[in-house]
Enzyme design. Structure first.
Site, PDB file in Angstrom:
ATOM      1  N   ASP A   1     -15.837  54.031 -58.019  1.00 33.72           N
ATOM      2  CA  ASP A   1     -15.266  53.363 -57.244  1.00 33.72           C
ATOM      3  C   ASP A   1     -15.542  51.339 -56.682  1.00 33.72           C
ATOM      4  OD1 ASP A   1     -14.490  53.170 -54.151  1.00 33.72           O
ATOM      5  OD2 ASP A   1     -15.963  54.115 -53.436  1.00 33.72           O
TER       6      ASP A   1
ATOM      7  N   LYS B   1     -13.734  41.601 -52.584  1.00 30.92           N
ATOM      8  CA  LYS B   1     -12.473  42.843 -53.176  1.00 30.92           C
ATOM      9  C   LYS B   1     -11.335  42.296 -52.615  1.00 30.92           C
ATOM     10  CE  LYS B   1     -11.148  47.363 -52.803  1.00 30.92           C
ATOM     11  NZ  LYS B   1     -11.951  49.339 -53.051  1.00 30.92           N
TER      12      LYS B   1
ATOM     13  N   GLU C   1      -7.672  54.922 -54.833  1.00 24.54           N
ATOM     14  CA  GLU C   1      -9.302  55.384 -53.932  1.00 24.54           C
ATOM     15  C   GLU C   1      -8.586  57.347 -53.637  1.00 24.54           C
ATOM     16  OE1 GLU C   1      -9.906  52.437 -51.930  1.00 24.54           O
ATOM     17  OE2 GLU C   1     -10.099  51.331 -53.950  1.00 24.54           O
TER      18      GLU C   1
ATOM     19  N   ASP D   1      -8.587  56.758 -45.568  1.00 24.14           N
ATOM     20  CA  ASP D   1      -9.193  56.594 -45.537  1.00 24.14           C
ATOM     21  C   ASP D   1      -9.427  54.544 -45.145  1.00 24.14           C
ATOM     22  OD1 ASP D   1     -11.729  54.663 -47.691  1.00 24.14           O
ATOM     23  OD2 ASP D   1     -10.644  55.490 -49.607  1.00 24.14           O
TER      24      ASP D   1
HETATM   25  N1  LIG Z   1     -21.998  55.158 -39.401  1.00 25.34           N
HETATM   26  C1  LIG Z   1     -20.978  53.895 -38.880  1.00 25.34           C
HETATM   27  N2  LIG Z   1     -20.098  53.921 -38.253  1.00 25.34           N
HETATM   28  C2  LIG Z   1     -19.313  53.334 -38.589  1.00 25.34           C
HETATM   29  N3  LIG Z   1     -19.297  52.338 -39.362  1.00 25.34           N
HETATM   30  C3  LIG Z   1     -19.763  52.629 -40.697  1.00 25.34           C
HETATM   31  C4  LIG Z   1     -20.700  53.695 -40.405  1.00 25.34           C
HETATM   32  N4  LIG Z   1     -21.782  53.165 -42.456  1.00 25.34           N
HETATM   33  C5  LIG Z   1     -21.119  52.635 -43.061  1.00 25.34           C
HETATM   34  N5  LIG Z   1     -19.583  51.685 -42.046  1.00 25.34           N
HETATM   35  C6  LIG Z   1     -19.130  51.209 -41.936  1.00 25.34           C
HETATM   36  O1  LIG Z   1     -17.979  52.056 -43.406  1.00 25.34           O
HETATM   37  C7  LIG Z   1     -17.495  50.553 -44.192  1.00 25.34           C
HETATM   38  C8  LIG Z   1     -18.312  50.564 -46.067  1.00 25.34           C
HETATM   39  O2  LIG Z   1     -17.550  52.238 -46.530  1.00 25.34           O
HETATM   40  P1  LIG Z   1     -17.175  51.958 -47.215  1.00 25.34           P
HETATM   41  O3  LIG Z   1     -18.656  52.221 -48.543  1.00 25.34           O
HETATM   42  O4  LIG Z   1     -16.650  53.566 -47.909  1.00 25.34           O
HETATM   43  O5  LIG Z   1     -16.672  50.477 -48.374  1.00 25.34           O
HETATM   44  P2  LIG Z   1     -15.931  50.548 -49.596  1.00 25.34           P
HETATM   45  O6  LIG Z   1     -15.073  51.708 -50.129  1.00 25.34           O
HETATM   46  O7  LIG Z   1     -16.899  49.596 -50.063  1.00 25.34           O
HETATM   47  O8  LIG Z   1     -14.550  49.693 -49.231  1.00 25.34           O
HETATM   48  P3  LIG Z   1     -13.254  49.595 -49.767  1.00 25.34           P
HETATM   49  O9  LIG Z   1     -12.899  51.626 -49.817  1.00 25.34           O
HETATM   50  O10 LIG Z   1     -12.572  48.832 -48.037  1.00 25.34           O
HETATM   51  O11 LIG Z   1     -13.197  48.727 -50.721  1.00 25.34           O
HETATM   52  C9  LIG Z   1     -18.907  49.072 -43.511  1.00 25.34           C
HETATM   53  O12 LIG Z   1     -18.147  48.435 -42.965  1.00 25.34           O
HETATM   54  C10 LIG Z   1     -19.725  49.418 -42.718  1.00 25.34           C
HETATM   55  O13 LIG Z   1     -20.616  49.171 -42.281  1.00 25.34           O
HETATM   56 MG   LIG Z   2     -14.296  52.909 -50.624  1.00 27.40          MG
END
Ligand SMILES: Nc1ncnc2c1ncn2[C@@H]1O[C@H](COP(=O)(O)OP(=O)(O)OP(=O)(O)O)[C@@H](O)[C@H]1O
Ligand SMILES: [Mg+2]
Length: 596
Positions: A20, A81, A158, A180
């Site tokens: 991922d 990304k 995804e 998502d």
């Molecule tokens: N408890 C929480 N409350 C609100 N937001 C959160 C919390 N924990 C993480 N996040 C937010 O979630 C985001 C990261 O999520 P995730 O790891 O799913 O994204 P990603 O997979 O890297 O991004 P994408 O799917 O958009 O490419 C960040 O913006 C983070 O600040």
């Molecule tokens: Mg993601």
């Protein structure tokens, strides 16, 4: 695939990893002892998608790079990304890199993590992308994989990956919505699960909407309060901006469980020779007012996805939340209001996508029989052709492969030459949903030459589109009379892989990046499909958009845009490419928020 290839594939027992590749965090998963699991190091599976150059000149990836983001923004790149598929370069410690090079560095770190866990080399991977990623963005992801020394077996969406984690084996037909909301992108997909088959009925999304935007809005709000009090804009300076953003991200996560959060940054700025600290309380109410418009935008996508799937709200049996930002209470509240039912969470929303990628990877490696995957095209693809309209013949968009067609897809259409004695035809490939050509995105073109020119004007040209499961588009044009044909695999005009040797060389110079990998990547890319010449100015589209926006923006935003355009002109006059790249990125962000 010929016989020898097939034999090779059947005897290939090398591991396949599932990745991922997130905007904020990346995760790698693999099947070990018959179970798909995410690979943890230091107690966490999340690898921050951040790359940097340390004080000693070494390459940093993940948490180490993230730690220096606030202090050394010039030497660190985050959220790459969001730039995938764009013709931009990203400055880092005085050198410019393409988005796929930086993503390649992240992928190489994940590959290395898997190799440490398995104790053997890994060279095959399944990588996920948002369902809404278009061709150039998917292509850039493939290129990043190649740069990391990985054979990308499959690019999957995804939400589709996330759905694989949930039990698809039940006989009962169910319609599931996967919502998502990650760091940089938002995707919503409606899938149908029935007897082990997962079929994506529709996908909608926004490639520039996610938790990063929530951070920015909160930071702007806090910065405005600080500005009123101290007359100093924390968002206008690189390092204070990053410190503020980091503090706001922390506060945002706290606000998911607490009613208020305190943002404290000691000695964040020097105002009139005096060191000033930031110390501000923000309530959940205030925060929710800031992000409400963005959350509502996701709900509009949800409604559109249901319509596209040909369903009504009451036919959605289940709602699955994925992505860290789906923990935001306002998001859950709005979804409950909309659906009048509880969302499901049984898998950690941060890990569901990687686990699904790992499940698909295991199936490819022949390790487990996962649910069968039926994916769909997320955009309409077609060519430019003369069409009769009320004001005479004009060039219009002629769709060939429609959005939501199940993949792999193969569609063909018939076109005619326009003029007598025409001996060549330009095939221009576009992607989009508008009948107006100029409102769609051009993703490639080629010429079909040596046509059998004749005066009876009967030149028939078959144009075939083949879209594979990993989203690679092959366009073939054949003139029926002469049999002359021409084929193009879409490597977008914006793609920057044409300079693969340069990419390999730049990455090879980074201490810590395997030069063997870089060399392989250059070799692989060398045999690739020819791509269009680079656009004269990669920043032109954003600068053009900025100038056009001046007429419609409010006075404050317009003043900001004008200030940035002025700085861009200065950076350009001085030939400062790295400053220029940063300013254009800032301009891009500003336009995005101003539009929202
Ligand atoms: N408890 C929480 N409350 C609100 N937001 C959160 C919390 N924990 C993480 N996040 C937010 O979630 C985001 C990261 O999520 P995730 O790891 O799913 O994204 P990603 O997979 O890297 O991004 P994408 O799917 O958009 O490419 C960040 O913006 C983070 O600040
Ligand atoms: Mg993601």
């Amino acid at each position: 695939m010929d016989t020898s290839d097939r034999k090779q594939a059947m005897t290939d027992d090398s591991p396949v990893i599932g990745i991922d590749l997130g905007t904020t965090n990346s995760v790698v998963a693999i099947s070990i002892d018959g179970r798909v699991r995410v690979l943890e190091e230091g107690g966490t599976a999340l690898v921050p998608s951040v790359v940097g150059i340390g004080a000693d000149g070494r390459l940093l990836v993940g948490q180490a790079a993230r730690n220096q983001l606030a202090a050394f923004p010039d030497r660190t790149i985050a959220s790459v990304k969001r730039r995938m598929g764009q013709a931009v370069t990203l400055p880092m410690a005085g050198t410019s890199y393409t988005p796929q090079e930086i993503s390649g560095v992240i992928l190489q770190a994940l590959k290395a993590r898997a190799e440490r866990a398995l104790g053997r080399p890994v060279s095959r991977a399944v990588i996920t992308v948002p369902a809404f990623f278009d061709e150039p963005q998917r292509q850039a992801t493939l290129e990043a994989g190649r740069l990391a020394g990985l054979t990308v077996e499959r690019i999957i969406n995804e939400p589709t990956a996330a759905s694989l984690v949930y039990d698809a084996g039940s006989d009962e037909r169910r319609h599931v919505m996967i919502y998502d909301l990650g760091g940089g992108t938002f995707d919503v997909s409606i899938v149908r699960m029935e007897r082990g088959v997962v079929e994506v009925l529709s996908s909608k999304g926004d490639t520039s909407l996610g938790g990063d935007d929530f951070d920015e809005l909160l930071a702007r709000y806090v910065a405005d309060r600080f500005l009123q009090e101290h007359g100093h804009d924390l968002m206008a300076h690189g390092s204070t901006r990053w410190r503020l953003l980091t503090g706001c991200e922390r506060a945002k996560c706290e606000l998911s469980t607490a009613a208020t959060a305190r943002i404290v940054e000691e000695f964040i700025a020097t105002v009139k020779g005096r060191q000033v600290s930031l110390d501000i309380d923000v309530s959940r109410d205030e925060y929710e007012r800031l992000i409400r418009t963005l959350v509502d935008r996701t709900i509009v996508c949800v409604d559109m996805a249901i319509v596209d799937a040909g369903l009504s709200l009451s036919q959605i049996d289940e709602l699955i939340l994925v992505g860290g930002s789906s923990r935001t209470p306002l998001v859950q509240r709005r979804l409950r209001e909309e659906f009048r039912r509880e969302p499901r969470w049984s898998v950690d929303p941060d890990l569901a996508v990687a686990l699904g990628a790992g499940t698909q990877a295991a199936a490819i490696a022949g390790l487990a029989i996962g649910p069968v995957l039926v994916d769909v095209a997320t955009h309409t693809l077609g060519i430019a052709a003369m069409t009769d309209g009320p004001h005479g013949a004009h060039l219009a968009f002629c769709p060939i492969l429609h959005r939501n067609a199940p993949l792999p897809a193969r569609f063909e259409d018939l076109f005619f030459t326009h003029d007598d004695m025409q001996d060549m035809a330009a095939i221009e490939v576009f992607q989009g949903e508008s009948p107006r050509l100029e409102e769609n995105r051009k993703i490639g073109h080629f010429m079909l030459e040596g046509l059998n020119a004749s005066s009876d004007c009967d030149g028939r040209i078959h144009v075939r589109f083949e879209l594979s499961l990993d989203g690679t588009l092959e366009v073939t044009a054949i003139e029926s009379k002469s049999g002359i044909s021409q084929r193009l695999a879409i490597v977008d005009a914006l793609s920057t892989m044409k300079n693969a040797a340069g990419a390999a060389e730049r990455l090879g110079r980074l201490p810590g990046f395997s030069s063997a990998v870089a060399a392989t990547a250059a070799h692989q890319a060398g045999g690739g499909v020819a791509s269009d010449p680079a656009p004269a100015d990669p920043h032109a589209p954003i600068l053009h958009r900025a100038k056009r926006a001046l007429a419609t923006l409010g006075p404050e935003d317009a003043a900001d845009v004008e200030r940035l355009l002025q700085l861009v002109a200065e950076a350009r006059a001085e030939g400062d490419e790295s400053l220029l790249g940063g300013l254009v990125a800032e301009l891009d962000d500003l336009l995005f928020y101003a539009a929202g």
